[in-house]
Design an enzyme around this catalytic site. Sequence first.
Site, short mmCIF file in Angstrom:
data_model
loop_
_atom_site.label_atom_id
_atom_site.label_comp_id
_atom_site.label_asym_id
_atom_site.label_seq_id
_atom_site.Cartn_x
_atom_site.Cartn_y
_atom_site.Cartn_z
CB THR A 138 -0.89 0.05 1.26
OG1 THR A 138 -0.06 0.34 2.40
CG2 THR A 138 -1.62 -1.26 1.51
CG ASP A 139 -0.24 4.84 -1.89
OD1 ASP A 139 0.39 4.13 -2.72
OD2 ASP A 139 -1.25 5.50 -2.20
CB CYS A 140 0.58 3.88 4.62
SG CYS A 140 -0.83 2.78 4.45
CE1 TYR A 141 2.25 0.44 8.14
CE2 TYR A 141 -0.03 -0.03 7.55
CZ TYR A 141 0.91 0.42 8.46
OH TYR A 141 0.50 0.84 9.70
N PRO A 142 4.61 -0.07 1.89
CG PRO A 142 6.51 1.17 1.34
CD PRO A 142 5.43 1.06 2.36
#
Lengths: 399, 135
Positions: A138-142
Amino acid sequence: MKINKTYEEINEKISKGEAVVVTAEEIISIVEEKGLEQTAKEVDVVTTGTFGPMCSSGAFLNFGHPTPKIRMSKVYLNGVNAYAGIAAVDVYLGATEIPEADPANQNYPGDFNYGGGHVIEELVAGKDVRLEAYSYGTDCYPRKKIRTFIRLQDINEAFMFNARNAYQNYATAVNLSEKSIYTYMGILKPNLGNANYSTSGQLSPLFNDPYYKTTGIGTRIFLGGGTGYVAWHGTQHNPCADRTDKGVPRSPAGTLSLIGDLKQMDPHWVRGVSYIGYGVSLMIGVGVPIPILNEEMLRYTAIKDEEIYTQVLDYSESFPQGIGGSLGEVDYGQLKSGTITVQGKEVPTAPLSSYSKAKEIAEILKSWIQDGKFLLTEPVESVPSVDSGKKMNPLKIRR
Amino acid sequence: MIKHKVVLLFPAAVVEQPFLYHLVKDYDLFINILRANINPKKEGRLVVELSGEEKNYEKGVRFLESGGIEVLPFEQQMIWNEERCTHCGACTVMCPTGALEMSRPDMIVRFDGDKCVVCEHCFKACPARAIEAHY
């Protein structure tokens, strides 16, 4: 009742190192010798214990974040799947989970040499455990994958949370068929070859507090070698099961949901186990202290094996098919003697739950209390008892 | 007369030779085979009870060893790991000879190697896998 003690009074004695503490085995002969009133005056706490396979167990773990960060969605610990459908680096590792590559019962009966219970034991023993995790990113957890090793002392949180432990009574399992069967009650030989049961009888926590008068939400206990707490009543909690005139259920009844810090535990009391043809589980040590508030609580704790009954069930047909029907009632004195009689046949018995280890747990808890290290807690809420009307519902199949 | 339970390990090169015949014929030993197996590498393993005159027994063992066979005392080969055992007793109802037995009333499992016939039923009956075969 002539004797009335409060939790505060008992705790004060514990703090001063003056409390009189005995095990649920020792109390039997003391009451026989001195009577209820005198013993209730003298004894402050009775300790119980049980050490058996408890499948509905597991642990919540938080690994901490690597850099870059990851929202783990598939997690394996030593190849065993842990449930990751919670926050980013939190998982729940269940005791009965087996590795995805395990052939299970495809090669019947499967060995089930390793699973969640064994991973929990290895964590508690301080061993390195292989962590493998995958994510969609994800954008926060790449980050999308990680492979590393963890150890219990290095991860942020690790606490055991067991949905159902300390079953108040359990059936005795036999096999009426003509072939061996492989069950969670162990190997059952054909034609009543053996009878396996699984409680510590007179030492078992809920046999000593049959109506859950002092064991409730918030009760401090021995769990896996550390201190834990009763979190809730356990799943399948069935307080309205048929009882004897001493209040003890004749079949599986109450259960407890337990919580405790994995970091305090000892691998001696947290043991991964394998049941051929069935699966893996976790043997856990549980000990519950019972405050002797009055003669009534004392009378409950003075229960002995010969006064506790259970039903003999056929695990080849009536149990799996849900037909019901007991082959007879036996008491734990008979079960502990090594043979019971079923349908006129002498059948050798095995406990599965370890009585000698249960006794050791009751002794350890006794010494903790005697040393003033372990104070008793009054439940913040009771678990449902016989007056609750709570019943166990079967799952109905709808179309 | 003496009686010993031993594990004999045969290397592949000698597995086809009739050693037991010689133990009977040349050394006058009684042989009771408890377990026999040849693995895919052609190595053989026998668990036997040997009995006879002490002198003959010793000569017989030397004869086996000179043929390249390892003679191992049974007690060191079949081990009940007391530390690992939870004393749950699951093995005791599977053991056909009472070698694994629940002692009562203390409810502690005990292992008597003399009674063990190496049927191996206990291996997988033990949830904690506390019975170890080192042969």
